[in-house]
Design an enzyme around this catalytic site. Structure first.
Site, PDB file in Angstrom:
ATOM      1  CG  LEU A 123      26.566 -29.011  13.386  1.00 31.29           C
ATOM      2  CD1 LEU A 123      27.038 -29.794  12.169  1.00 31.29           C
ATOM      3  CD2 LEU A 123      26.566 -29.897  14.621  1.00 31.29           C
ATOM      4  N   GLY A 124      27.912 -24.630  14.241  1.00 29.02           N
ATOM      5  CA  GLY A 124      28.914 -23.577  14.349  1.00 29.02           C
ATOM      6  C   GLY A 124      28.622 -22.443  13.400  1.00 29.02           C
ATOM      7  CD  GLU A 125      26.777 -17.257  13.254  1.00 28.43           C
ATOM      8  OE1 GLU A 125      26.247 -16.327  12.626  1.00 28.43           O
ATOM      9  OE2 GLU A 125      26.428 -17.592  14.402  1.00 28.43           O
ATOM     10  CB  SER A 127      33.802 -14.719   8.464  1.00 28.52           C
ATOM     11  OG  SER A 127      34.170 -15.507   7.347  1.00 28.52           O
ATOM     12  CB  ALA A 129      28.808 -20.030   6.091  1.00 34.47           C
ATOM     13  CB  VAL A 131      27.937 -25.454   9.721  1.00 36.76           C
ATOM     14  CG1 VAL A 131      27.815 -26.940   9.399  1.00 36.76           C
ATOM     15  CG2 VAL A 131      28.883 -24.787   8.738  1.00 36.76           C
ATOM     16  CE  LYS A 146      30.967 -23.005   3.958  1.00 35.66           C
ATOM     17  NZ  LYS A 146      32.292 -23.394   3.435  1.00 35.66           N
ATOM     18  CG  ASP A 238      42.465 -22.702   5.423  1.00 31.29           C
ATOM     19  OD1 ASP A 238      43.416 -22.411   6.182  1.00 31.29           O
ATOM     20  OD2 ASP A 238      41.278 -22.474   5.710  1.00 31.29           O
TER      21      ASP A 238
END
Length: 451
Positions: A123-125, A127, A129, A131, A146, A238
């Site tokens: 799904l994504g990356e 710094s 980790a 996912v 994750k 955040d």
């Protein structure tokens, strides 16, 4: 799926955190604004030495399934989540997260085991980790995995320890659920409930501003989740659309607690290198390191305006100076009369800023005037002086929400707002009800469903 990992969530150099249950007496706080919130935090030098526990980013002997040895010191919390600190042979303390697997046969998939989950797609990356969308072999449910890479020299990333320790104790319909923790020699995997999109992607898909009823339901859920964590003296730190997950039924869930902080911990100053620039409050931009839940409430105001207007409230293009200029252009350049104490902030130099007068928010964001009470609520969230910002609990009582069913305020923590009859999302502009499928709860306008 940015909300699961947060590209800017790397630990700050030399950063330390304190984890555990408050060992202090908490006084009654105002429900109208953030004033007085910091008074419940004891200065560090008033805490007995035996009550101080520090976690540093060190090489880890991390094993979430090891039984506690005699030399393990435990930090308890009321919700039974705990972080253990095992003294290594070097005398340093390395963090340990404990969990218990449910009993099962030796050959069946188990919680807490890497082979209990199947990776379906990346799904994504971030710094530190990556996912993945995954599937549990235990119960067949979709999950988000994750996978945090463990560096031999640096040990377990501190933000991962913080996120896991906080989320294990948070149970709320509007906070992403942490199902499981898996540790191997190379990785630490946090297993979350799978949520298919986030607010950033949702707004990108529906440019020009969201349906007013949907904005109201998303904001209500955001405030519900924040009120829950703030009452437990936790700051998210955040808030941004990427960290607000949206399910296919419209449930909004707070995610990415890598920068979250337990504010009951005896520490007055926090790093000011938090919160994506567009959603960062002026006090933090000006160098303040003493803040409380009002930090999150500025982000709420920015997100609220963005959902209605269809563009970011303060989209700085250059640097902190540019970001502050954009804020002051709308809210006015602060002085000691409008913001007592502003001159004492490290980066406030009056000669550096153009002198602006404050204006009505609808002059900057005209769509606020189309929605009853929206401008008033936004103005009470977007206050330069942090002590003047509305709290999450007070915002939930604002007249902006007066046309929602009263039963929404009676829900238990784990109950979705969509369990209330006639509470449902509306099709966004250009979409039909058919586009959402049979599992989505779209229907008649909220303005006609007060009960």
């Amino acid at each position: 799926m940015h909300g699961y990992f947060g590209c800017n969530a790397a630990a700050e150099p030399g950063y330390s955190a304190f984890l555990g249950t408050p060992q202090i007496c908490v006084t009654k706080m105002s429900t109208r604004n953030c004033q007085g919130m910091d008074s419940v935090i004891k200065p560090l030098d008033t805490i007995p030495e035996d009550k101080k526990v520090r976690v540093q980013r060190t090489q880890s002997t991390f094993d979430p399934f090891e039984k506690p040895a005699n030399q393990v010191k435990r930090v308890h919390s009321e919700n039974n989540a705990c972080i253990n600190f095992k003294t290594s042979s070097t005398g340093k303390e390395s963090p340990k997260v404990r969990r218990h697997s449910s009993p099962s046969s030796p050959t069946s998939p188990k919680f807490g085991k890497a082979d209990s989950y199947e990776k379906l797609e990346k799904l994504g990356e971030g710094s530190y980790a990556t996912v993945y969308k995954g599937k549990s072999k235990v119960n067949g449910k979709l999950v988000a995995l994750k996978v945090i890479r463990l560096q031999e020299e640096e040990g377990t990333p501190f933000t991962a320890i913080r996120e896991a320790s906080l989320l294990k104790g948070l149970k709320h319909a509007n906070i992403v659920l942490l199902h499981d923790i898996i540790h191997t020699k190379e990785t630490l995997t946090l297993v979350f409930e799978y949520v298919h999109t986030d607010l950033c992607q949702y707004m990108d898909k529906h440019p020009g501003g969201l349906h007013p009823d949907n904005v109201k339901l998303f904001l209500f859920q955001l405030l519900r989740g924040l009120s829950y964590i703030h009452q437990r003296y936790i700051l998210h730190r955040d808030l941004k659309p990427q960290n607000l997950l949206i399910s296919d039924t419209g449930e909004l869930k707070l995610a990415d607690f890598g920068l979250a902080r337990a504010k009951s911990v005896p520490s007055h100053t926090y790093s000011n290198e938090v919160v994506t620039l567009w959603y960062r409050p002026p006090d933090v931009l000006l160098g303040s390191t003493e803040y409380s839940t009002c930090l999150d409430m500025w982000g709420v105001g920015c997100i609220f305006v963005e959902m209605i207007q269809g563009v970011a409230a303060f989209p700085g293009m250059k640097d902190i100076q540019d970001q502050l200029e954009r804020i002051f252009l709308v809210l006015g350049t602060p002085n000691e009369d409008t913001w007592p104490g502003v001159h004492s902030l490290p980066h406030f130099k009056p000669e550096r800023f153009t002198l602006y007068s404050s204006k009505n928010l609808r002059q900057a964001w005209n769509k606020l005037s189309y929605v009853n009470h929206a401008e008033d609520l936004a103005s009470k969230l977007l206050q330069c002086s942090p002590k003047n910002r509305l709290s999450a609990q007070a915002a939930l009582s604002h007249e902006y929400f007066s046309d929602l069913p009263p039963r929404l305020w009676e829900l238990t923590d784990m109950s979705s707002i969509f369990t209330i009859p006639n509470v449902r999302l509306q099709p966004e502009a250009g979409e039909s009800m058919r586009a959402f499928g049979k599992n989505n709860s779209y229907g008649k306008s909220l303005s006609n469903s007060k009960h």
